[in-house]
Design a protein around this motif. Structure first.
Motif, mmCIF file in Angstrom:
data_model
loop_
_atom_site.group_PDB
_atom_site.id
_atom_site.type_symbol
_atom_site.label_atom_id
_atom_site.label_comp_id
_atom_site.label_asym_id
_atom_site.label_seq_id
_atom_site.Cartn_x
_atom_site.Cartn_y
_atom_site.Cartn_z
ATOM 1 N N ASP A 182 66.747 -7.807 11.506
ATOM 2 C CA ASP A 182 67.443 -6.682 12.138
ATOM 3 C C ASP A 182 67.616 -5.578 11.105
ATOM 4 O OD1 ASP A 182 67.844 -7.953 14.648
ATOM 5 O OD2 ASP A 182 69.482 -9.111 13.761
ATOM 6 N N ARG B 278 64.401 3.294 13.427
ATOM 7 C CA ARG B 278 63.084 2.951 13.969
ATOM 8 C C ARG B 278 62.202 2.477 12.825
ATOM 9 N NH1 ARG B 278 59.492 7.259 12.985
ATOM 10 N NH2 ARG B 278 60.548 9.144 12.233
ATOM 11 N N THR C 220 54.013 -3.012 16.391
ATOM 12 C CA THR C 220 54.573 -3.812 17.467
ATOM 13 C C THR C 220 55.852 -4.459 16.987
ATOM 14 O OG1 THR C 220 54.178 -5.680 18.954
ATOM 15 C CG2 THR C 220 53.168 -5.803 16.771
ATOM 16 N N ASP C 221 56.678 -4.881 17.933
ATOM 17 C CA ASP C 221 57.935 -5.517 17.560
ATOM 18 C C ASP C 221 57.728 -6.942 17.057
ATOM 19 O OD1 ASP C 221 59.288 -3.259 18.250
ATOM 20 O OD2 ASP C 221 59.838 -3.946 20.254
ATOM 21 N N THR C 222 56.590 -7.542 17.399
ATOM 22 C CA THR C 222 56.290 -8.898 16.933
ATOM 23 C C THR C 222 54.979 -8.870 16.148
ATOM 24 O OG1 THR C 222 57.408 -9.874 18.841
ATOM 25 C CG2 THR C 222 55.887 -11.283 17.593
ATOM 26 N N SER D 294 67.277 -2.071 15.065
ATOM 27 C CA SER D 294 65.914 -2.300 15.543
ATOM 28 C C SER D 294 65.456 -3.634 14.951
ATOM 29 C CB SER D 294 64.988 -1.159 15.108
ATOM 30 O OG SER D 294 63.657 -1.397 15.534
ATOM 31 N N THR D 295 64.893 -4.491 15.791
ATOM 32 C CA THR D 295 64.517 -5.838 15.357
ATOM 33 C C THR D 295 63.001 -5.976 15.313
ATOM 34 O OG1 THR D 295 66.531 -6.736 16.348
ATOM 35 C CG2 THR D 295 64.771 -8.295 15.808
ATOM 36 N N VAL D 296 62.515 -6.557 14.227
ATOM 37 C CA VAL D 296 61.096 -6.892 14.083
ATOM 38 C C VAL D 296 60.996 -8.413 13.945
ATOM 39 C CG1 VAL D 296 59.016 -6.636 12.682
ATOM 40 C CG2 VAL D 296 60.534 -4.673 13.040
#
Length: 737
Positions: A624, A539, A544-546, A639-641
């Protein structure tokens, strides 16, 4: 159906010896083989009455018949040759004078059974049918006129298209002791199972089959209900051997027990059934006989001991404290009430594995009733004890009473001074006793031993709760004098199924007398990954993811967040980042891949610049973050940002003053660039130039925050040019005074 067994012609014996009563009991054998061309070993263990049976009744081979259980159809037969012959064992061989002498005759053959031919769901059974039983049996009718049928049931060799492996339980070797009237009697009738199946024992009625005196060795037939023996009046399965405690068997252990109240020779049968996953899969029965006799009433011997130096009688549980100079011998006197008895002296240390004592002599025979015999009991040079822990010795006088020897025991506790001895020192080349052991990754280190007393020493290792070879450890014992060293090598197997941490004890022992021997132990703990693997998790602390970033060419912005990988297992855990279609390093992203266990954290930081846009107005980068354990059942999580960078485009028109009044009243005194459009990745301020009306340059600045205050310049019209990296803006300024 194709038969994969060979059938041989039955052996025909003359009527003179074919009807001889000789069968004491027996059982069949059915064992699955793992190597070679044969798949199974099939046979018969026959117990033969050597006293009442004649030698001609001993068959050179045994014909065994195989039947399908569902319809009792004969599938085939095998001829098992005689492969062994011996007298069965007695707990006390000297007692074999009660009219009992039994041979164990073994018949065995290795055969190939095609699983395709043995796939009936209900399974199969093998029988051996032969007459005649021992004629002197007391609990069945007409014992010499009926035969014995031994059987073994086995499951199909093919289940659901897969070969089913099973060996039927094998009874332990029997002991043929007789029992005494009105005395408790016990006999081990247990069996072992090569496949680890659950076993249950029961008393069953002996089976006679179809053989008899007139037809002693018939062609065996299949049946779901073979004939059984007829009990004599007053006898049933509930009291096969009558008495205050009739014959019983422990259903779990196979231990027989009874207290007989009637003399005689009694036949009985025990069936052991095997279960796998709660389902019955096979069984085998054993017939046997026990003789009950009126035993001679014997009395046990009595033992006394005296310390030689003090001439003191040593009572039971006497405590002796001996120095190295004290006498190490004691006199033992044994009185036996019975004449002509062989009396033996034995001793054992209850709380020590060493036997540092001896007897002279070890046995005597009594010449008369209450004869007293004298023995010497001595401690040898290595008999030594700790100050706070005596050696407890039981001195045992044993006679040759039948069927079980009678004994008397005298217990003494002895302290004996020992010579000083320093413990040897053990260490290793490891920096810590905790070692990360990665499955399938070789691991080596050295273990060292030293003894300051210059004793001979031995260095060895053992696993706590497991054998070193079981897990592939290589550490041969090493001996030496004064110093010794040995290397441990280990490649942890992927099939390891133990707790997270396993311990290996490295032991260094000097080779003095055991009681004064010293040892040192170094324990090394290997942290390994259980084959049952929990997947790791990863994690980030990003909100936020973006993440969207507006690039600022003047004051660049930075991105910073933590990436956390966790795994409840103790296997090595890796955390790393991968850019989709790009290298983190090439994109000037800072992220350190890490290795650890349980939980590890690494920081992601990035200060993007305009070069990353490659002339575009925006770019999207996907990173990733992956956590991966290093177990044999390697698992990972990701987990991808998403990082979106945009150029700070500004299409605002140039808004500069067109009139200045440099009269120092604080109003429009100067021409300034504070309101210039902001720089971005495409468009950047370069310089500002001001010209008079004749084209002469009167001002130049490359500072976007320029200020032109023309106090001394003449009034009039001036021209300016603001140059950017792509565009240039022009205009006029009216200078009023």
């Amino acid at each position: 159906m194709r038969k994969n067994l060979f059938t041989l012609t039955l052996l025909i014996f003359s009527s003179f010896y074919a009807t001889a009563s000789h069968i004491v009991g027996g059982e069949l054998v059915f064992i699955t083989l793992s190597n070679g061309s044969a798949s199974h070993r099939i046979g018969l263990n026959l117990y033969f009455d050597e006293l009442n049976g004649i030698p001609q009744a001993e068959d050179p081979g045994a014909t065994l018949y195989i039947f399908r259980k569902s319809d009792n159809q004969r599938i085939g037969s095998v001829q098992a040759p005689k492969v062994g012959r011996k007298n069965i064992t007695y707990a006390n061989p000297q007692c074999g004078t009660s009219g009992l002498r039994t041979l164990l005759i073994s018949y065995l053959v290795d055969v190939f059974l095609n699983p395709m031919d043995y796939s009936a769901p209900d399974g199969y059974y093998i029988v051996w049918d032969r007459c005649c039983r021992n004629s002197v049996i007391d609990n069945i009718k007409n014992p010499g006129d009926v035969g014995s049928l031994f059987s073994v049931f086995f499951p199909p060799l093919l289940k659901n298209g897969t070969r089913f492996i099973d060996s039927v339980p094998e009874f332990s070797e029997i002991q043929g002791d007789y029992a005494c009237l009105n005395a408790d009697y016990y006999l081990d009738f247990s069996a072992s199972d090569a496949d680890g199946d659950s076993l249950a024992y029961s008393l069953t009625t002996p089976v006679t089959g179809f053989s008899n005196r007139a037809l002693p060795s018939p062609l065996a037939g299949g049946s779901s209900n073979y004939p059984v023996v007829s009990w004599t009046d007053g006898i049933s399965l509930a009291n096969v051997i009558p008495g205050s405690r009739p014959l019983r068997i422990d259903a779990q252990t196979g231990r027989l027990s009874f207290t007989a109240s009637r003399l005689g020779l009694y036949v009985f049968s025990v069936t052991v059934t095997e279960y796998r996953s709660g389902q019955k899969i096979g069984s085998v029965s054993r017939d046997f006989q026990i003789k009950v006799i009126d035993c001679f009433e014997a009395l046990p011997p009595k033992i006394l001991a005296f310390e030689n130096s003090r001439k003191e009688n040593l009572g039971n549980n006497s405590v002796l404290r001996l120095s190295r100079t004290d006498s190490a011998c004691f006199t033992i006197k044994v009185t036996d009430p019975n004449f002509n008895q062989l009396v033996k002296i034995k001793g054992r240390a209850v709380n020590s594995a060493r036997r540092d004592f001896y007897f002279l002599p070890a046995e005597f025979r009594t010449q008369k009733s209450n004869d007293t015999l004298t023995f010497q009991f001595c401690l040898d040079a290595c008999f030594e004890t700790d100050d706070n822990r005596p050696v407890k010795i039981e001195l045992i006088a044993e006679d040759e009473s039948c069927p079980v020897p009678l004994t008397d025991t005298l217990t003494i506790l002895i302290y004996r001074e020992k010579a000083p001895n320093a413990a040897p020192v053990i260490n290793s080349s490891l920096s810590s006793v905790y070692v990360d052991a990665l499955p399938d990754q070789p691991l080596t280190f050295d273990v060292f031993g030293k003894d300051i007393d210059l004793d001979s020493i031995v260095l060895s290792a053992s696993g706590r709760g497991f054998e070193l070879t079981e897990y592939g450890f290589v550490f041969p014992p090493k001996s030496g004098r004064d110093t010794v060293s040995q290397k441990l090598s280990w490649k942890p197997p992927c099939t390891l199924n133990v707790a997270d941490t396993i311990a290996v004890d490295f032991k260094l022992t000097d080779l003095r007398c055991e009681a004064n021997s010293k040892s040192s132990v170094l324990t090394v703990y290997f942290i390994v990954q259980d084959a049952k693997n929990n997947a790791p998790r990863v994690r980030t602390t990003a909100q936020t993811d973006t993440i969207t970033i507006q690039l600022d060419a003047i004051n660049p912005l930075s991105i910073l967040f933590e990436v956390i990988a966790s795994d409840p297992d103790t296997a090595q855990l890796s955390l790393f980042g991968l850019g989709r279609g790009f290298s983190l390093a090439e994109a000037k992203m800072d992220f350190f891949n890490r290795i650890g266990s349980r939980e590890i954290t690494s920081t992601f930081s990035w200060t993007p610049d305009c070069s990353l846009l490659q002339g575009k107005s925006e770019m999207l980068f996907a990173v990733d973050f992956i956590s991966e354990d290093k177990s044999c059942l390697a698992a990972r999580d990701s987990s991808t940002v998403f990082l979106l960078i945009r150029d700070n485009l500004n299409d605002a028109a140039l808004d500069l003053p067109n009139v200045i009044t440099p009269n120092q009243d604080g109003k429009n005194d100067c021409f300034i660039g504070a309101d210039l459009p902001t720089d971005n990745c495409i468009q950047r301020f370069e310089e500002v130039t001001i010209f008079n009306r004749w084209g002469t340059r009167v001002y130049l600045s490359r500072d976007r925050n320029f200020t032109w205050c023309p106090v001394d310049a003449p009034a009039g019209t001036y021209f300016y040019q603001v140059k950017y990296s792509i565009n240039a803006y022009k205009g006029t300024i009216s200078l009023l005074k």
